[in-house]
Motif scaffolding. Structure first.
Motif, short mmCIF file in Angstrom:
data_model
loop_
_atom_site.label_atom_id
_atom_site.label_comp_id
_atom_site.label_asym_id
_atom_site.label_seq_id
_atom_site.Cartn_x
_atom_site.Cartn_y
_atom_site.Cartn_z
N SER A 206 0.84 -1.19 0.00
CA SER A 206 0.00 0.00 0.00
C SER A 206 0.88 1.24 0.00
CB SER A 206 -0.93 0.01 1.21
OG SER A 206 -0.18 0.06 2.41
N ASP A 207 0.29 2.35 -0.37
CA ASP A 207 1.03 3.61 -0.43
C ASP A 207 1.14 4.23 0.96
OD1 ASP A 207 1.33 3.50 -3.20
OD2 ASP A 207 -0.65 4.39 -3.53
N VAL A 209 1.32 7.68 2.99
CA VAL A 209 0.80 9.02 2.70
C VAL A 209 1.14 9.99 3.82
CG1 VAL A 209 -1.11 8.15 1.29
CG2 VAL A 209 -1.44 8.46 3.75
N THR A 240 1.59 4.44 6.92
CA THR A 240 1.66 3.39 5.89
C THR A 240 0.35 2.63 5.82
OG1 THR A 240 2.58 1.84 7.51
CG2 THR A 240 4.15 3.11 6.17
#
Length: 325
Positions: A206-207, A209, A240
């Motif tokens: 996952s990204d 941010v 995260t």
């Protein structure tokens, strides 16, 4: 000629065949007739005590090799201590509470059957556990385990449950327990908290941010740190797990970490000084104007606006916060 008679064989009264289907009931019946366990207790009365507190097996099915090994090894210890001159009573018990029993009942009857009658559900669980206790008890006796089988206990005995409640009351009375909150893994299907060992993890990508939380009561903060700015002030957090943002309840900071207030375009941001450079690279910031710096403890007690819901979250201190990228 019978050639067997020409051999020098040992003479014994032991039968050549074990004949267990017949011999086992005879042995069990003999031990029961002479009240073996009770007689051992009488012989050992007055001797030094040896108590083995048995971690009770779980009452959710027939015994298996694990039960046998566990119980037989404990029986060996008890009998060894008895032979060594100790008074070693053994009170067997069963653990009758837990999710596995509930799952068996749900599987057998279906969840909808007990949706509006929790007492009927508990009764069905108790009946199932009682049946398993009786089955296991008979199998343990057949293994030759010597114990006070007529006075065994289970965790669902009313006296046992009442004792647990009294013990908890004493612990609370002595101020040895406190009330608090912490996150737990929760199973939606079984409506129960899960132990760490019951959680199965799946690797995902996952990204990470960076998210802005607007500071509430900004004038009070500026007076506290004696810095001036006309822009709205935001905290920048990094995560995260962006899917957890709706459940966010606080912003964690390190009290001893040095933070800065800096202008980035039409906004002023609060961020750890050591992370300012990495932020400028990630966000492609061409202009940053530092307004001042301060310790993390200056942020405690402040609140920020939640980025998803119309509510405020507090700024709290946490030891796990670092400035590592």
């Amino acid at each position: 000629m019978n050639y067997k008679d020409t051999l020098n064989l040992p003479s014994t009264d032991f039968p050549m065949k074990a004949n267990l289907p017949n011999r086992e009931p005879e042995i069990m019946g003999h031990w029961d007739d002479i009240k073996l366990y009770e007689e051992i207790r009488k012989k050992s009365k007055g001797s030094k005590k040896f108590i083995l507190h048995d971690g009770p097996p779980y009452a959710n099915g027939d015994i298996h090799i694990g039960h046998a090994v566990n119980k037989i090894l404990k029986d060996i210890v008890i009998k060894s201590k008895t032979i060594s001159g100790y008074d070693a009573p053994f009170i067997p018990g069963w653990d009758c509470h837990g999710l596995p029993i509930e799952l068996v009942i749900e599987k057998k009857y279906g969840k909808s059957k007990f949706r509006d009658d929790k007492n009927a559900f508990r009764k069905a669980c108790r009946e199932y556990a009682s049946k398993q206790v009786n089955n296991q008890k008979l199998d343990f006796i057949r293994l030759g385990v010597s114990a006070d089988w007529n006075n065994s206990y289970s965790s669902m005995d009313k006296t046992f449950e009442a004792s647990a409640v009294r013990s908890l009351a004493t612990i609370i009375k002595n101020n040895h327990i406190y009330f608090g909150s912490k996150p737990v893994h929760w199973c939606i299907e079984s409506e129960s908290a899960l132990a760490e060992a019951e959680v199965e993890y799946q690797d995902i990508v996952s990204d990470a941010v960076d998210v802005l939380f607007r500071l509430s009561k900004q004038e009070d903060f500026l007076k506290r740190i004696e810095i001036k700015t006309t822009n709205d002030i935001y905290f920048i957090i990094w995560t995260t797990t962006p899917w957890t943002l709706p459940a966010n309840q606080a912003i964690a900071i390190g009290e001893e970490i040095e933070y800065v207030l800096a202008d980035i375009g039409d906004k002023s941001v609060v961020i750890a000084k050591d992370l300012m450079e990495s932020l400028s690279v990630k966000a492609g910031l061409k202009f940053i104007r530092f307004l001042g710096n301060f310790q993390g403890r200056e942020l405690l007690g402040l609140k920020a606006e939640h980025p998803v819901y119309e509510k405020e979250v507090p700024i709290i201190s946490a030891e796990h916060v670092t400035t590592e990228n």
